[in-house]
Design an enzyme around this catalytic site. Structure first.
Site, PDB file in Angstrom:
ATOM      1  N   TYR A  82      -0.506  -9.936   0.456  1.00  0.00           N
ATOM      2  CA  TYR A  82       0.543  -9.381   1.317  1.00  0.00           C
ATOM      3  C   TYR A  82       0.501 -10.038   2.693  1.00  0.00           C
ATOM      4  O   TYR A  82      -0.545 -10.481   3.152  1.00  0.00           O
ATOM      5  CB  TYR A  82       0.429  -7.851   1.416  1.00  0.00           C
ATOM      6  CG  TYR A  82      -0.873  -7.327   1.978  1.00  0.00           C
ATOM      7  CD1 TYR A  82      -1.114  -7.287   3.348  1.00  0.00           C
ATOM      8  CD2 TYR A  82      -1.866  -6.842   1.126  1.00  0.00           C
ATOM      9  CE1 TYR A  82      -2.300  -6.785   3.848  1.00  0.00           C
ATOM     10  CE2 TYR A  82      -3.059  -6.338   1.630  1.00  0.00           C
ATOM     11  CZ  TYR A  82      -3.267  -6.317   2.987  1.00  0.00           C
ATOM     12  OH  TYR A  82      -4.446  -5.820   3.487  1.00  0.00           O
ATOM     13  N   TYR A 137       0.844  -1.197   0.000  1.00  0.00           N
ATOM     14  CA  TYR A 137       0.000   0.000   0.000  1.00  0.00           C
ATOM     15  C   TYR A 137       0.878   1.245   0.000  1.00  0.00           C
ATOM     16  O   TYR A 137       1.929   1.276   0.656  1.00  0.00           O
ATOM     17  CB  TYR A 137      -0.865   0.062   1.266  1.00  0.00           C
ATOM     18  CG  TYR A 137      -2.034  -0.876   1.280  1.00  0.00           C
ATOM     19  CD1 TYR A 137      -3.238  -0.524   0.677  1.00  0.00           C
ATOM     20  CD2 TYR A 137      -1.952  -2.109   1.912  1.00  0.00           C
ATOM     21  CE1 TYR A 137      -4.324  -1.374   0.704  1.00  0.00           C
ATOM     22  CE2 TYR A 137      -3.031  -2.973   1.943  1.00  0.00           C
ATOM     23  CZ  TYR A 137      -4.212  -2.603   1.340  1.00  0.00           C
ATOM     24  OH  TYR A 137      -5.279  -3.454   1.364  1.00  0.00           O
ATOM     25  N   ARG A 145      -2.798 -12.072   3.564  1.00  0.00           N
ATOM     26  CA  ARG A 145      -4.135 -11.716   3.109  1.00  0.00           C
ATOM     27  C   ARG A 145      -4.316 -12.149   1.662  1.00  0.00           C
ATOM     28  O   ARG A 145      -3.452 -11.907   0.823  1.00  0.00           O
ATOM     29  CB  ARG A 145      -4.358 -10.180   3.158  1.00  0.00           C
ATOM     30  CG  ARG A 145      -4.406  -9.514   4.501  1.00  0.00           C
ATOM     31  CD  ARG A 145      -5.483  -9.957   5.462  1.00  0.00           C
ATOM     32  NE  ARG A 145      -6.751 -10.400   4.915  1.00  0.00           N
ATOM     33  CZ  ARG A 145      -7.734  -9.626   4.453  1.00  0.00           C
ATOM     34  NH1 ARG A 145      -7.604  -8.326   4.460  1.00  0.00           N
ATOM     35  NH2 ARG A 145      -8.862 -10.140   3.996  1.00  0.00           N
ATOM     36  N   HIS A 152     -10.559  -3.094  -1.097  1.00  0.00           N
ATOM     37  CA  HIS A 152     -11.429  -2.550  -0.056  1.00  0.00           C
ATOM     38  C   HIS A 152     -12.503  -1.701  -0.724  1.00  0.00           C
ATOM     39  O   HIS A 152     -12.206  -0.917  -1.632  1.00  0.00           O
ATOM     40  CB  HIS A 152     -10.630  -1.683   0.913  1.00  0.00           C
ATOM     41  CG  HIS A 152      -9.642  -2.466   1.726  1.00  0.00           C
ATOM     42  ND1 HIS A 152      -9.939  -3.000   2.947  1.00  0.00           N
ATOM     43  CD2 HIS A 152      -8.358  -2.820   1.473  1.00  0.00           C
ATOM     44  CE1 HIS A 152      -8.886  -3.638   3.425  1.00  0.00           C
ATOM     45  NE2 HIS A 152      -7.904  -3.540   2.548  1.00  0.00           N
ATOM     46  N   HIS A 180      -7.227  -8.557  -2.501  1.00  0.00           N
ATOM     47  CA  HIS A 180      -8.555  -7.978  -2.248  1.00  0.00           C
ATOM     48  C   HIS A 180      -8.585  -6.498  -2.575  1.00  0.00           C
ATOM     49  O   HIS A 180      -7.559  -5.820  -2.582  1.00  0.00           O
ATOM     50  CB  HIS A 180      -8.960  -8.174  -0.779  1.00  0.00           C
ATOM     51  CG  HIS A 180      -8.007  -7.538   0.184  1.00  0.00           C
ATOM     52  ND1 HIS A 180      -6.863  -8.173   0.606  1.00  0.00           N
ATOM     53  CD2 HIS A 180      -8.000  -6.322   0.797  1.00  0.00           C
ATOM     54  CE1 HIS A 180      -6.197  -7.383   1.434  1.00  0.00           C
ATOM     55  NE2 HIS A 180      -6.865  -6.244   1.562  1.00  0.00           N
TER      56      HIS A 180
HETATM   57 FE   LIG Z   1      -6.089  -4.619   2.648  1.00  0.00          FE
END
Ligand SMILES: [Fe+2]
Length: 237
Positions: free
Chosen positions: A144, A105, A154, A159, A157
């Site tokens: 990640y 991110y 995870r 959000h 995905h």
């Molecule tokens: Fe996330």
């Protein structure tokens, strides 16, 4: 306040459990005392809405926000937003945020040892049209690691945040990709007791909305309330 028709409460076991010890953050943030049921009032079923003019037509294409093109697999993500009676929700604001193709991110607290992409911010927004339809063009996010437990990863995905007809109706969820082997190990997914509700978080490959030679496509419909409601988060994750 009288004369206000409230929304149906979520169907049994379709939403994430407040306390799911396998998802470590829920241990601290889950309520420790019985919930108090508050009746819906006028401010929940109507209210001020987002200023439509603030959303630019380009805000829905996350691959065109910088000088160059981001690295990764281009994808189209589209679908409809429906209410509990399967009616389209028009002019709903949908915002997405996501990791880049390497699973990183662009955020101050993300210290994952993976490269940032100078051509990818990872955030976009659109309004649904009169039929409740929306469409994003973006990059397929990478998986990640996170520190929930040993070797925790995870699944890939996006959000999602949705505003209905009022700003107090914000709902937050995540969209996953079909066939992801990490889904079965993910405590966030598994904190939703109902198997069918869990499956509603997984998008479907959608041949019809692919762009030949450019991008594959996934379809993700969001149902805001009722028996087929999309599971929503109780806190950001
Ligand atoms: Fe996330």
């Amino acid at each position: 306040m009288t004369g206000v028709t409230g929304y149906r409460r979520p169907y049994f076991e379709t939403q994430p459990a407040y306390l799911y010890p396998g998802y470590r953050s829920t241990v601290k943030r889950s309520p420790s005392r019985p919930l108090v049921l508050l009746p819906h009032t006028l401010s929940e079923v109507t209210g001020p809405v987002f200023g439509y003019d603030d959303v630019k037509p380009t805000d829905g294409d996350l691959t065109r926000q910088h000088e160059g093109e981001p690295i990764g697999e281009r994808i189209v993500v589209s679908g409809r937003v429906l209410d509990e009676n399967s009616r389209p929700v028009a002019h709903a604001l949908i915002e997405i945020w996501q990791a880049n193709a390497a699973g990183r991110y662009r955020h101050a607290v993300d210290d994952h040892d993976a490269p940032l992409d100078p051509n990818f911010t990872g955030a976009g927004r659109v309004l649904t049209d009169a039929e409740g339809r929306y469409r994003f063009v973006t990059i397929k996010p990478g998986a990640y690691p996170w520190r929930n437990h040993y070797n925790a990863w995870r699944p890939a995905h996006l959000h999602f945040s949705l505003f209905g007809v009022g700003l107090v109706q914000r709902l937050v969820t995540q969209m996953y990709f079909p066939g992801d082997p990490l889904l079965q190990y993910d405590p966030m997914v598994n904190s939703i007791p109902d198997q069918k509700a869990r499956a509603r978080l997984v998008s479907a490959f959608d041949w019809e909305t692919t762009i030949p030679d450019i991008a594959l496509a996934f379809r993700f419909d969001v149902v805001l309330r009722g028996r087929d409601a999309t599971p929503m988060e109780t806190a950001r994750s």
